[in-house]
Design a protein around this motif. Structure first.
Motif, mmCIF file in Angstrom:
data_model
loop_
_atom_site.group_PDB
_atom_site.id
_atom_site.type_symbol
_atom_site.label_atom_id
_atom_site.label_comp_id
_atom_site.label_asym_id
_atom_site.label_seq_id
_atom_site.Cartn_x
_atom_site.Cartn_y
_atom_site.Cartn_z
ATOM 1 N N ALA A 228 19.536 1.259 -3.039
ATOM 2 C CA ALA A 228 19.715 0.033 -3.810
ATOM 3 C C ALA A 228 18.862 0.093 -5.066
ATOM 4 O O ALA A 228 17.934 0.902 -5.170
ATOM 5 N N SER A 229 19.175 -0.765 -6.007
ATOM 6 C CA SER A 229 18.366 -0.843 -7.217
ATOM 7 C C SER A 229 16.918 -1.108 -6.846
ATOM 8 O O SER A 229 16.626 -2.013 -6.062
ATOM 9 N N PRO A 230 15.974 -0.334 -7.371
ATOM 10 C CA PRO A 230 14.569 -0.513 -6.983
ATOM 11 C C PRO A 230 14.024 -1.895 -7.330
ATOM 12 O O PRO A 230 13.176 -2.422 -6.613
ATOM 13 N N ALA A 231 14.478 -2.490 -8.425
ATOM 14 C CA ALA A 231 13.944 -3.776 -8.876
ATOM 15 C C ALA A 231 14.838 -4.919 -8.407
ATOM 16 O O ALA A 231 16.061 -4.776 -8.313
ATOM 17 N N PHE A 232 14.233 -6.062 -8.106
ATOM 18 C CA PHE A 232 14.989 -7.240 -7.711
ATOM 19 C C PHE A 232 15.898 -7.674 -8.860
ATOM 20 O O PHE A 232 15.455 -7.831 -10.001
ATOM 21 N N GLY A 233 17.182 -7.829 -8.544
ATOM 22 C CA GLY A 233 18.133 -8.233 -9.567
ATOM 23 C C GLY A 233 18.633 -7.095 -10.431
ATOM 24 O O GLY A 233 19.410 -7.318 -11.363
ATOM 25 N N GLY A 234 18.220 -5.860 -10.142
ATOM 26 C CA GLY A 234 18.690 -4.711 -10.909
ATOM 27 C C GLY A 234 20.068 -4.254 -10.472
ATOM 28 O O GLY A 234 20.649 -4.775 -9.515
ATOM 29 N N LYS A 414 28.630 5.447 9.611
ATOM 30 C CA LYS A 414 27.318 4.958 10.039
ATOM 31 C C LYS A 414 26.379 5.001 8.848
ATOM 32 O O LYS A 414 26.185 6.039 8.223
ATOM 33 N N VAL A 415 25.786 3.838 8.543
ATOM 34 C CA VAL A 415 24.806 3.720 7.470
ATOM 35 C C VAL A 415 23.420 3.638 8.092
ATOM 36 O O VAL A 415 23.200 2.864 9.028
ATOM 37 N N LEU A 416 22.503 4.423 7.583
ATOM 38 C CA LEU A 416 21.114 4.361 8.026
ATOM 39 C C LEU A 416 20.211 4.289 6.805
ATOM 40 O O LEU A 416 20.228 5.187 5.965
ATOM 41 N N TRP A 417 19.443 3.209 6.711
ATOM 42 C CA TRP A 417 18.488 3.083 5.620
ATOM 43 C C TRP A 417 17.259 3.937 5.904
ATOM 44 O O TRP A 417 16.840 4.077 7.053
ATOM 45 N N THR A 418 16.682 4.501 4.868
ATOM 46 C CA THR A 418 15.370 5.117 5.037
ATOM 47 C C THR A 418 14.325 4.010 5.177
ATOM 48 O O THR A 418 14.572 2.851 4.861
ATOM 49 N N ARG A 419 13.154 4.390 5.648
ATOM 50 C CA ARG A 419 12.072 3.410 5.730
ATOM 51 C C ARG A 419 11.743 2.853 4.341
ATOM 52 O O ARG A 419 11.450 1.663 4.188
ATOM 53 N N GLU A 420 11.826 3.698 3.326
ATOM 54 C CA GLU A 420 11.523 3.250 1.966
ATOM 55 C C GLU A 420 12.533 2.211 1.489
ATOM 56 O O GLU A 420 12.160 1.217 0.844
ATOM 57 N N GLU A 421 13.821 2.423 1.796
ATOM 58 C CA GLU A 421 14.821 1.412 1.452
ATOM 59 C C GLU A 421 14.552 0.117 2.215
ATOM 60 O O GLU A 421 14.665 -0.984 1.676
ATOM 61 N N ASP A 422 14.199 0.264 3.476
ATOM 62 C CA ASP A 422 13.942 -0.887 4.326
ATOM 63 C C ASP A 422 12.779 -1.717 3.795
ATOM 64 O O ASP A 422 12.860 -2.945 3.684
ATOM 65 N N MET A 423 11.695 -1.059 3.448
ATOM 66 C CA MET A 423 10.503 -1.764 2.980
ATOM 67 C C MET A 423 10.714 -2.358 1.582
ATOM 68 O O MET A 423 10.206 -3.431 1.268
ATOM 69 N N GLY A 424 11.469 -1.666 0.757
ATOM 70 C CA GLY A 424 11.639 -2.105 -0.625
ATOM 71 C C GLY A 424 12.746 -3.114 -0.829
ATOM 72 O O GLY A 424 12.843 -3.701 -1.917
ATOM 73 N N HIS A 425 13.593 -3.339 0.194
ATOM 74 C CA HIS A 425 14.725 -4.254 0.036
ATOM 75 C C HIS A 425 14.805 -5.210 1.216
ATOM 76 O O HIS A 425 15.867 -5.470 1.781
ATOM 77 N N ASP A 426 13.644 -5.719 1.574
ATOM 78 C CA ASP A 426 13.535 -6.684 2.651
ATOM 79 C C ASP A 426 13.780 -8.091 2.097
ATOM 80 O O ASP A 426 13.911 -8.292 0.888
ATOM 81 N N PHE A 427 13.853 -9.043 3.016
ATOM 82 C CA PHE A 427 13.790 -10.460 2.680
ATOM 83 C C PHE A 427 12.445 -10.913 3.238
ATOM 84 O O PHE A 427 12.313 -11.204 4.420
ATOM 85 N N TYR A 428 11.444 -10.939 2.395
ATOM 86 C CA TYR A 428 10.047 -10.963 2.823
ATOM 87 C C TYR A 428 9.613 -12.329 3.342
ATOM 88 O O TYR A 428 10.127 -13.363 2.907
ATOM 89 N N ARG A 429 8.639 -12.308 4.257
ATOM 90 C CA ARG A 429 7.961 -13.570 4.594
ATOM 91 C C ARG A 429 7.210 -14.009 3.352
ATOM 92 O O ARG A 429 6.424 -13.265 2.795
ATOM 93 N N PRO A 430 7.471 -15.236 2.874
ATOM 94 C CA PRO A 430 6.865 -15.614 1.603
ATOM 95 C C PRO A 430 5.360 -15.815 1.712
ATOM 96 O O PRO A 430 4.836 -16.244 2.738
ATOM 97 N N ALA A 431 4.670 -15.494 0.636
ATOM 98 C CA ALA A 431 3.284 -15.915 0.506
ATOM 99 C C ALA A 431 3.258 -17.436 0.434
ATOM 100 O O ALA A 431 4.205 -18.083 -0.035
ATOM 101 N N VAL A 432 2.153 -18.018 0.910
ATOM 102 C CA VAL A 432 2.036 -19.471 1.005
ATOM 103 C C VAL A 432 0.650 -19.875 0.526
ATOM 104 O O VAL A 432 -0.340 -19.195 0.827
#
Length: 714
Positions: A228-234, A414-432
């Motif tokens: 996926a695009s490395p940057a959000f919205g890319g 079958k699609v398998l994400w790498t760990r790097e894709e997984d970490m970089g394209h998560d839906f993160y727990r927001p900072a609060v």
């Protein structure tokens, strides 16, 4: 909506939102087995089949992701049915309205909802089937049904001692109308519930035969690697498919909604070709986004005078003297599931089959329908074991990848994400970010606590109708109500819009909120020069159940006995997910900030305990997970993307670092059922930071501890 190279991640997120219009919130267990040379098993209701040989098959509607639900939930039905537990077989439910959460009318697994929402339904389904079997047996013998009972897979006529197996009367029972209000067993008659059962998913996980998403094999299947695009919205600016077209095994280079994919005969061929692909990404509008800029957004929101939504009103009155003011910050977190995102899909003229480790079968089905333009009955979701979920697998982005690629190449993919894709394209727990302010009355007691919270949305992607422009109720968990007897506790909320995708993660709003509340309560106790546990007990004076739990926590932790020299103890308490829980952490801290945790004691009162071992295991595992969040884990951002890429820089607790944990189950007398899958981490985090204060005098108000130079001894 049809799949195309122009479909962006935002497009399918919108499709998810539209699909979830009725949403409120929103083992390998085998699929239905074919009959073994005989008649079809008799269906007594949507949850239960009984074969002629007496074998009972129960449908498991909830995803098994380590929390033990595939054992306890079927046991509830089997208990009321009177089944012979060793002869019960389990199958996964399809995506179908019959298997929706009965409280929320949506098919998903999460938010510690499974037992509290399904318990009464499973009891009724089991009891209804039992009464139908008894009626069929009584008619067969021409006796009164009142003289019959069900036990260990048989109907027994008490006056004569005659018995018949379930299988012999199942077909006749299935033809009877189900009773509207079947009698339920008293707790005193339970033989399965209330005791620890061997987990049904353990043998397959131990011998390696369990099927997780990564284990799925489909005839004719090929493999895909995605970027996926490395940057959000890319987005992809350009690519040259010919740059890898002649590499071994390469079948196609295919645009996907948020990036590019290579499909090949094997995964390694796909991944190495993707690594070599000539592709250029356009970073888009968030190219300058970083953690510092995000924190300025939080601070600006906190300091702004307008835009606050009142959640709990404070008491009116004259201004009072300030007792204490403090801010607390919880960090962005990734889900970091041990099994990266993966999915297998097949798209044919007959419809679409999806094999996925998903927490959201219904949402996946709806999103696939939007992508392919297919009705629900043409989309079959086959759920596998989940190698961790934590809320990440509620969202269907990884399913969309597999479906789009399977349609593009005309073969199962079958699609398998790498760990790097997984970490970089998560839906993160927001900072609060929290700001709490306490004032005193004329006697020096706390008169009011004013609490302000700034948080991005948690539910925006999994339950869009629950979120407005100014409110997300999940962000307020643990704040909209409190068990503490404070004369006035005012809460105001501001929903912050940020360009980072955020969503649910284990503990949802409770985790960051209780860190702030329990840290502040501890600071109030110190300011009042009171013992922190006794101070909480005083504030909980109106809640007998809380009093009992705090008493058990004090006794089991030896709170009244001073800790050894150089050690400190910290305590925290909460009511979360319908469960009362508290932790005491005992530790020491060296001059160079090395933490040694000598002991952790947890007390938990979830109400009705159906399986003590699974309950204790959930709290133990949640404690370990919470320690990772408190000490080590965080996601930071630079140039519009996540900095952390794998477990070398997104750190979690390692086995040698795990301290001893004691879990004590407290019977507070409640007959309700609280959740235990998510509650374990909630109080261990503030108990840990409060223990550091007790040992060193240093207050920690932002996480993780690693950012302050602390590290955990091994």
């Amino acid at each position: 909506m049809t799949a195309s190279a122009d479909m962006t991640r935002r497009d399918w997120l919108k499709a998810s939102a539209i699909a979830g219009g009725g949403l409120v919130l929103a083992a390998h267990l085998p699929a239905w087995a074919a009959p073994r040379g005989g008649a079809e098993p008799a269906a007594l209701n949507a949850w239960l089949r009984i074969a002629g040989d007496g074998e009972v098959t129960i449908v498991v509607s909830q995803a098994e992701m380590g929390q033990g639900i595939a054992t306890t939930l079927p046991a509830v039905l089997a208990e009321e049915l009177g089944a012979d537990w060793p002869r019960v077989k389990l199958v996964t439910s399809p995506a179908h309205p019959d298997y929706r959460n009965p409280r929320l009318n949506w098919q998903f697994t999460g938010n510690s909802e499974s037992m509290s929402s399904f318990f009464e339904l499973m009891r009724k389904m089991g009891a209804s089937a039992r009464e139908m079997l008894i009626a069929a047996a009584a008619a067969r013998w021409q006796v009164a049904a009142a003289g019959c009972r069900a036990e260990k897979g048989r109907i027994v006529h008490a006056p004569t001692g005659r018995s018949v197996g379930f299988g012999a009367v199942a077909a006749a029972a299935a033809a009877l109308p189900p009773p509207q209000d079947p009698p339920l067993k008293p707790r005193s008659a339970w033989t399965l519930l209330g005791r620890s059962l061997p987990r049904v998913d353990n043998p397959a996980k131990i011998d390696g035969s369990a099927t997780f998403g990564v284990d799925v094999v489909v005839p004719g299947m090929v493999h895909a690697a995605v970027r996926a695009s490395p940057a959000f919205g890319g987005k992809v600016k350009r690519f040259d498919a010919t740059s890898v077209a002649k590499r071994p095994g390469v079948i196609a280079v295919v645009p996907i909604p948020d990036g590019i994919a290579v499909v090949a005969e094997t995964y390694w061929q796909a991944k190495t070709a993707l690594d070599a692909l000539d592709v250029e990404f356009e970073d888009g509008p968030q190219a300058q986004l970083g953690s510092d800029g995000l924190m300025r957004m939080y601070r600006d929101a906190m300091d702004a005078g307008a835009g606050w939504v009142p959640v709990r009103p404070g008491a009116a009155g004259a201004p009072r003297p300030l007792a204490l003011e403090a801010e607390y910050e919880s960090q962005f977190l990734a889900h970091a599931t041990m099994e990266p995102m993966n999915c297998t899909a097949s798209v044919t003229a007959d419809g679409c089959d999806v094999w996925a480790p998903t927490q959201g079968q219904e949402l996946a089905q709806i999103v696939v329908g939007k992508v392919l333009g297919l009705p629900a009955e043409k989309i079959r979701i086959h759920r596998t074991f989940l190698g961790g979920g934590f809320g990440r697998r509620l969202i269907a982005d990884f399913v969309v990848h597999a479906v789009v690629l399977a349609k593009a190449v005309g073969r199962p993919v079958k699609v398998l994400w790498t760990r790097e894709e997984d970490m970089g394209h998560d839906f993160y727990r927001p900072a609060v970010l929290h700001r709490l302010r306490a004032t005193r009355d004329d006697r020096g007691e706390i008169a009011e606590i004013a609490h302000r919270l700034v948080s991005p949305s948690i539910l925006q992607y999994v339950s869009p109708p629950s979120v407005t422009d100014t409110m997300d109720p999940s962000c307020l968990e643990g704040l909209a109500e409190t068990p503490y007897a404070v004369p006035s506790w005012k809460v105001d909320f501001k929903l912050l819009k940020i360009p980072v995708p955020t969503s649910v993660l284990r503990t949802t709003g409770y985790g960051p909120n209780i860190f702030a509340v329990e840290s502040f309560v501890d600071e109030l106790a110190a300011a009042q020069k009171e013992d922190p546990l006794r101070y909480r007990r005083k504030l909980l004076r109106d809640d007998p159940r809380a009093q009992k739990l705090i008493g058990a926590l004090a006794e089991r932790s030896g709170w009244e006995r001073p800790p050894a020299a150089g050690r400190g103890r910290g305590v925290a308490f909460s009511v979360a997910f319908g469960t009362y829980i508290g932790h005491v952490v005992e530790l020491s801290v060296s001059a160079d900030k090395v933490i040694r945790i000598q002991r952790i004691v947890a007390a938990v009162d979830p109400g009705l305990v159906l399986d003590p071992d699974i309950t204790a295991s959930s709290i133990e595992g949640g404690t370990a997970w919470g320690l990772s969040c408190a000490l080590l884990s965080q996601i930071t951002f630079d140039r519009g993307r996540a900095v952390q890429t794998n477990f070398h820089d997104y750190r979690v607790l390692r086995l040698p670092q795990m301290p001893p944990v004691e879990v004590h189950i407290v019977d507070g007398g409640a007959i309700s059922i609280g959740g235990v899958g998510e509650v374990g981490p909630v109080t261990v985090i503030p108990a840990l930071t409060n223990a550091i204060f007790a040992a060193t005098g240093a207050r920690i108000r932002s996480l993780p501890l690693a950012r302050h130079g602390y590290r955990l001894a091994t």
